[in-house]
Write a protein that holds these residues in place. Structure first.
Motif: not given
Length: 359
Positions: A63, A86-87, A90, A93, A95-96, A127-129
């Motif tokens: 983070r 990834s967490l 998120q 904010h 993109r991952h 929340k990953a695209q």
């Protein structure tokens, strides 16, 4: 990151992207990454550790790192970076893009750690695209376990192989009595090395002019790790010949007659792709990440996982093939790599993804 993806990283730097690579410190490979234009950031990561405090600290480090860099996108590989990275993305904010390079130990067991990891996957990928997979089976496993929404799924179809670096090696002029089988990879039971040692012992007693070579490094933190004492016992028995880790496997591939990978599961085996690209026939288990690279009877043979008898039979098929047939299999291996698994094909997919982000 360097061995499997340096062509991709070089390409991204050449395209004008500023590329940061975060990984456990390695003096040699950090230098190699910096030489191709990447920024390197050392991070303490125990791939198989389960200490809750250390896991929380790792998440906090990711983070902090993402907040400092604030990248266009965070691309992660392997279990812990995929989950904690990834967490962290998120919360920042950012993109991952998690890329699942293989399901590994977590999906070969059903203990508490495995259950926790699967739950964390579901949260991390929410929340990953997109989420990319190296083979269809891993993709379907995530889908069937409802760890990911269908619309996020994308198949990358391997890390790609550099068919110029791993160029075709002509073995047709080589005439010798000895037939050499080769394994390249980490020294783990999950890679099928227990069965490989047993098969070697059985076949050596019947075919004195064959050799079984292992090239790889010990992986002490893995629950499936083979101990040096065990390897020494295999060597003393005369079944196996061991060579330590090398950063250039090509001389070993060139000297081999067949590549063997009796793994229990792979993402998409880079060692098989590299061997095939040089023109070697393959013997591998009929599991995800291996079966996609072997056309049964055309460029090699598949065997059952965790089955010494099946592996022995597949190796014996190679032994009993006429030399010209083995050479033809190697040519087919090379053709498959050029048609389906060239690294340029993989890089194009990254380019399309990043172009969409820029837009």
């Amino acid at each position: 990151m360097y061995n499997f993806r340096h062509r991709l990283l070089e390409h991204l730097v050449a395209e004008g992207y500023e590329v940061y690579v975060s990984a456990p410190f390695d003096e040699i490979y950090f230098q190699k990454l910096e030489e191709i234009g990447c920024h390197t950031i050392a991070i303490d990561l125990n791939a198989k550790g389960t200490n809750p405090l250390k896991e929380i600290l790792l998440f906090a480090k990711y983070r902090k790192l993402l907040k400092q860099i604030n990248p266009l996108v965070s691309i992660t590989y392997t279990i812990k970076p995929n989950i904690y990275g990834s967490l962290a993305a998120q919360l920042c904010h950012i993109r991952h893009l998690p890329i699942t390079t293989g399901l590994g130990y977590v999906f070969l067991t059903n203990n508490l750690t495995s259950k926790i990891a699967k739950h964390l996957y579901r949260i991390a990928f929410a929340k990953a695209q997109q989420v990319w997979f190296l083979n269809n089976n891993d993709m379907q496993t995530f889908r069937n376990m409802k760890l990911i929404d269908d619309e996020k799924i994308h198949q990358l179809n391997s890390e790609g192989v550099d068919t110029e670096h791993f160029d075709f090696y002509d073995r047709s002029d080589r005439h010798r009595e000895t037939l050499k089988f080769l394994y390249v990879g980490r020294l783990l039971y999950d890679k099928g090395l227990g069965e490989f040692a047993e098969a070697a012992k059985s076949l050596k007693s019947r075919y004195p002019n064959i050799e079984f070579h292992i090239v790889g490094s010990y992986w002490k933190d893995n629950p499936s790790a083979i101990k040096p004492k065990t390897m020494q016992e295999w060597i003393k028995s005369g079944s196996l010949i061991y060579d330590d880790y090398t950063d250039d496997v090509r001389p070993f591939l060139h000297d081999a007659d067949c590549m063997v990978l009796p793994s229990y599961r792979e993402g998409m085996s880079c060692s098989l792709m590299e061997a095939a690209s040089t023109g070697l026939p393959l013997v591998a288990t009929d599991v995800p990440g291996c079966r996609e690279l072997v056309r049964q009877g055309e460029n090699g043979f598949l065997c059952k996982a965790k089955d010494t008898t099946s592996l022995t039979n597949a190796l014996e098929q190679i032994i009993n093939l006429p030399r010209e047939e083995r050479l033809k299999m190697g040519i087919v291996s090379r053709q498959i790599m050029k048609e389906k698994f060239r690294v340029e094909i993989i890089i194009e997919q990254y380019d399309r993804y990043l172009a969409a982000l820029d837009d």
